[in-house]
Structure formats: C-alpha cells, structure tokens
Design a protein around this motif. Structure first.
Motif, PDB file in Angstrom:
ATOM      1  N   ARG A 265       0.836  -1.210   0.000  1.00  0.00           N
ATOM      2  CA  ARG A 265       0.000   0.000   0.000  1.00  0.00           C
ATOM      3  C   ARG A 265       0.865   1.252   0.000  1.00  0.00           C
ATOM      4  NH1 ARG A 265      -3.274  -3.117   3.658  1.00  0.00           N
ATOM      5  NH2 ARG A 265      -2.208  -2.139   5.442  1.00  0.00           N
ATOM      6  N   GLU A 266       1.956   1.235   0.774  1.00  0.00           N
ATOM      7  CA  GLU A 266       2.853   2.384   0.826  1.00  0.00           C
ATOM      8  C   GLU A 266       3.530   2.592  -0.520  1.00  0.00           C
ATOM      9  OE1 GLU A 266       6.605   4.028   3.523  1.00  0.00           O
ATOM     10  OE2 GLU A 266       5.324   2.415   4.243  1.00  0.00           O
ATOM     11  N   GLN A 267       3.970   1.502  -1.140  1.00  0.00           N
ATOM     12  CA  GLN A 267       4.603   1.616  -2.454  1.00  0.00           C
ATOM     13  C   GLN A 267       3.631   2.197  -3.482  1.00  0.00           C
ATOM     14  OE1 GLN A 267       5.804  -2.549  -2.837  1.00  0.00           O
ATOM     15  NE2 GLN A 267       7.959  -1.924  -2.797  1.00  0.00           N
ATOM     16  N   ARG A 268       2.379   1.786  -3.407  1.00  0.00           N
ATOM     17  CA  ARG A 268       1.392   2.284  -4.365  1.00  0.00           C
ATOM     18  C   ARG A 268       1.108   3.762  -4.121  1.00  0.00           C
ATOM     19  NH1 ARG A 268      -4.825   0.069  -5.268  1.00  0.00           N
ATOM     20  NH2 ARG A 268      -5.289   1.411  -7.056  1.00  0.00           N
ATOM     21  N   PHE A 269       0.970   4.154  -2.860  1.00  0.00           N
ATOM     22  CA  PHE A 269       0.674   5.553  -2.537  1.00  0.00           C
ATOM     23  C   PHE A 269       1.788   6.469  -3.019  1.00  0.00           C
ATOM     24  CE2 PHE A 269       1.052   9.072   0.608  1.00  0.00           C
ATOM     25  CZ  PHE A 269      -0.128   9.730   0.311  1.00  0.00           C
TER      26      PHE A 269
ATOM     27  N   GLY B 135      12.591  -1.412  -6.856  1.00  0.00           N
ATOM     28  CA  GLY B 135      13.558  -1.142  -7.912  1.00  0.00           C
ATOM     29  C   GLY B 135      13.266   0.076  -8.761  1.00  0.00           C
ATOM     30  N   SER B 136      12.216   0.848  -8.423  1.00  0.00           N
ATOM     31  CA  SER B 136      11.869   2.008  -9.243  1.00  0.00           C
ATOM     32  C   SER B 136      12.782   3.195  -8.921  1.00  0.00           C
ATOM     33  CB  SER B 136      10.403   2.396  -9.019  1.00  0.00           C
ATOM     34  OG  SER B 136      10.180   2.711  -7.650  1.00  0.00           O
ATOM     35  N   GLU B 137      12.692   4.204  -9.758  1.00  0.00           N
ATOM     36  CA  GLU B 137      13.494   5.413  -9.596  1.00  0.00           C
ATOM     37  C   GLU B 137      12.594   6.599  -9.249  1.00  0.00           C
ATOM     38  OE1 GLU B 137      16.799   5.553  -9.875  1.00  0.00           O
ATOM     39  OE2 GLU B 137      17.085   3.480 -10.544  1.00  0.00           O
ATOM     40  N   CYS B 138      13.111   7.517  -8.456  1.00  0.00           N
ATOM     41  CA  CYS B 138      12.400   8.758  -8.171  1.00  0.00           C
ATOM     42  C   CYS B 138      13.416   9.887  -8.092  1.00  0.00           C
ATOM     43  CB  CYS B 138      11.598   8.657  -6.876  1.00  0.00           C
ATOM     44  SG  CYS B 138      12.599   8.602  -5.376  1.00  0.00           S
TER      45      CYS B 138
ATOM     46  N   LEU C 288      12.362  11.917   3.390  1.00  0.00           N
ATOM     47  CA  LEU C 288      11.857  11.312   2.162  1.00  0.00           C
ATOM     48  C   LEU C 288      12.751  10.166   1.700  1.00  0.00           C
ATOM     49  CD1 LEU C 288      10.853  14.558   0.257  1.00  0.00           C
ATOM     50  CD2 LEU C 288       9.307  12.849   1.226  1.00  0.00           C
ATOM     51  N   ALA C 289      14.056  10.309   1.897  1.00  0.00           N
ATOM     52  CA  ALA C 289      14.988   9.244   1.510  1.00  0.00           C
ATOM     53  C   ALA C 289      14.691   7.965   2.290  1.00  0.00           C
ATOM     54  CB  ALA C 289      16.425   9.693   1.750  1.00  0.00           C
ATOM     55  N   SER C 290      14.275   8.106   3.550  1.00  0.00           N
ATOM     56  CA  SER C 290      13.916   6.941   4.349  1.00  0.00           C
ATOM     57  C   SER C 290      12.694   6.238   3.769  1.00  0.00           C
ATOM     58  CB  SER C 290      13.643   7.380   5.798  1.00  0.00           C
ATOM     59  OG  SER C 290      13.224   6.281   6.586  1.00  0.00           O
ATOM     60  N   VAL C 291      11.712   7.016   3.310  1.00  0.00           N
ATOM     61  CA  VAL C 291      10.529   6.437   2.679  1.00  0.00           C
ATOM     62  C   VAL C 291      10.919   5.682   1.408  1.00  0.00           C
ATOM     63  CG1 VAL C 291       8.410   7.027   1.432  1.00  0.00           C
ATOM     64  CG2 VAL C 291       8.917   8.111   3.629  1.00  0.00           C
ATOM     65  N   VAL C 292      11.763   6.307   0.610  1.00  0.00           N
ATOM     66  CA  VAL C 292      12.198   5.690  -0.645  1.00  0.00           C
ATOM     67  C   VAL C 292      12.902   4.364  -0.370  1.00  0.00           C
ATOM     68  CG1 VAL C 292      13.724   5.973  -2.643  1.00  0.00           C
ATOM     69  CG2 VAL C 292      12.370   7.912  -1.827  1.00  0.00           C
ATOM     70  N   GLU C 293      13.768   4.354   0.638  1.00  0.00           N
ATOM     71  CA  GLU C 293      14.489   3.130   0.988  1.00  0.00           C
ATOM     72  C   GLU C 293      13.539   2.046   1.465  1.00  0.00           C
ATOM     73  OE1 GLU C 293      18.185   1.644   3.867  1.00  0.00           O
ATOM     74  OE2 GLU C 293      17.525   3.740   3.884  1.00  0.00           O
TER      75      GLU C 293
ATOM     76  N   CYS D 278      10.569   1.571   0.618  1.00  0.00           N
ATOM     77  CA  CYS D 278       9.800   1.061  -0.516  1.00  0.00           C
ATOM     78  C   CYS D 278      10.661   0.232  -1.474  1.00  0.00           C
ATOM     79  CB  CYS D 278       9.155   2.211  -1.279  1.00  0.00           C
ATOM     80  SG  CYS D 278       7.803   3.033  -0.391  1.00  0.00           S
ATOM     81  N   GLY D 279      11.952   0.183  -1.230  1.00  0.00           N
ATOM     82  CA  GLY D 279      12.836  -0.572  -2.115  1.00  0.00           C
ATOM     83  C   GLY D 279      13.126   0.135  -3.416  1.00  0.00           C
ATOM     84  N   ALA D 280      13.044   1.475  -3.405  1.00  0.00           N
ATOM     85  CA  ALA D 280      13.286   2.254  -4.615  1.00  0.00           C
ATOM     86  C   ALA D 280      14.618   2.993  -4.507  1.00  0.00           C
ATOM     87  CB  ALA D 280      12.134   3.239  -4.832  1.00  0.00           C
TER      88      ALA D 280
END
Length: 254
Positions: free
Chosen positions: A36-40, A46-49, A75-80, A82-84
């Motif tokens: 759900r977090e990844q979708r939000f 493995g995605s990029e942002c 935000l970097a913590s959220v990205v990590e 999510c595996g992105a």
C-alpha cells in the motif's frame, strides 16, 4: 509421568504452531502495508524517483537550507523502505516532464523554478506573491480569494500536495512553503499520515492540503495544523479578473 511428558510436548507444539501462525500473519500484514505504501508513493521495488530542491540563496556556497536537507532525509527513508532508488536534483537543471517517475519537490515556490512550474500547471487556483522590493508579502498564498501571509516565527503556511499527470502516471509530491521549516513540517505530516491520507484519498488519488506551522521559533516543525483541504479550489483554474465595460473604458461621450 508419560502423561506429563505428552502434555509438555503438546503444549510446546501448540506454542510453536501459534508462534509460526502469528509470525506468518505479522509478515503478511507487513507485506500488505508495504505494498500500500509503495502504491501511494508510486515507488514499486527497484523504481526510480527524484528529489528536487533549491539552493540556499542566503549562502555563498551551493548549499541546501538545513530544514530542506532534513526534509529530504525523511523522504529518503521512505524511498528506501519502498525498495526504490532516489536521485537528488537541483531545481534549475533540465529535468524531464513529470509522470514517468515519482517526484518530490520541496522548497519555496518564489525561488524554486520547477516547483513554481508545477504550481502553475497543476494547481492553477493557487497564486504565490513574489513580494515587493523590500520582500513584503513574499510567498503569500492566495487561494479562493483568501490571502495567507506569513508571520515569521509565529504563523507560516505550506502546501502539501499529491498530484498525478503526464505520461506514466507516477505522482508528484509538493511541499511548497513560506520558509524552510514549513517544508520540513509538511514532509513530516506526509510521512506520519501516509496511511490515513491513502485511505481518505485513495492510493492513486490527488490532494492539496494547506497546513499552518505554529510558533516555529519555539517548536520548530513540530506543531502543525490543517487549515483546509484545498484540492478542489487549488486544482481549478483561477477566475479571470473582471474587465471594465466598454463605456467605462471609453469614457462618456456626447
């Protein structure tokens, strides 16, 4: 004696099975929460942002304001989680259009070029005052005919938005505030309330919230109030100013 041993073995087996079931349920719940977090955030494995910020105009070096840097770390913590993977980019470098990858835009819209562009394109109902030569009313928001002026250190405003558009459908998150401390406050609000926001607006939904940071001089980014959900008025085109009638333009004639 044998009955006691059997009872102990049965109890131990029940504990093991219960623990295994509990672990499996916890793991499954954690996996669902992560999905759900990844979708939000639009951040599958493995995605990029991209994290877009601007430099500190008060510094002679190409540095990021302290509160903006801390917001980016959150935000970097959220990205990590999510595996992105994230890229940090300055606001004034040529970036591709939006939608192909998730974007987090953090900063002052009077100094942050890309953020200002997003506001103009995605939130046309929001006007940001650039300020006069003395800096008076700089970064004042006008939304729905109401002006939201900063009282530095006492009351400051920030827009927190999740918007979609462009090719690819990945979201753009905006933290557009009147001072760096408000950007950090908005990112904190986003991270802490991500599950609640996803439930309210949907995992793919858009929103624009006006937040008020109270007494940042004493409390920093910690005291934040929701002023209003501005999604409808902010995403609607601003009404054109009324034009004077022909007779009033031309003046009275005999």
């Amino acid at each position: 004696m044998m009955d006691t041993a059997q009872d102990l073995i049965t109890a131990a087996a029940a504990l093991i099975v219960g623990a295994a079931l509990g672990w499996a349920a916890h793991t499954a719940a954690g996996r669902r929460s992560r999905v759900r977090e990844q979708r939000f955030f639009g951040l599958p494995d493995g995605s990029e942002c991209v994290l877009v910020t601007h430099r500190d105009s008060a510094s002679t070096h190409a540095s990021i304001p302290r509160h903006d840097a801390l917001a980016l770390l959150g935000l970097a913590s959220v990205v990590e989680n999510c595996g992105a993977h994230a890229e940090v980019a300055p606001h004034d470098t040529g970036l591709q259009g939006f939608g192909a990858r998730t974007e987090f835009c953090v900063g002052d819209p009077t100094a942050h070029r890309r953020l200002a562009a997003h506001l103009g394109n995605l939130l046309p109902g929001v006007t940001v005052h650039p300020g006069d030569e003395t800096g008076m009313d700089r970064a004042t928001f006008t939304i729905g005919g109401t002006a939201y002026r900063a009282e530095p250190g006492a009351v400051e405003y920030v827009l927190l938005a999740r918007l979609t558009g462009g090719e690819g459908g990945r979201p753009v998150f905006l933290a557009a505030g009147q001072r760096p401390v408000t950007h950090r406050a908005a990112v904190r609000h986003l991270v802490r309330n991500r599950a609640k926001l996803a439930r309210k607006y949907g995992a793919d939904g858009s929103f624009c919230l006006l937040l008020k940071v109270v007494n940042s001089q004493a409390y920093g980014p910690d005291v934040v109030e929701l002023v209003a959900d501005m999604t409808k008025v902010a995403t609607a085109a601003a009404a054109p100013e009324p034009r004077p009638s022909r007779s009033r333009r031309a003046g009275k004639t005999n």
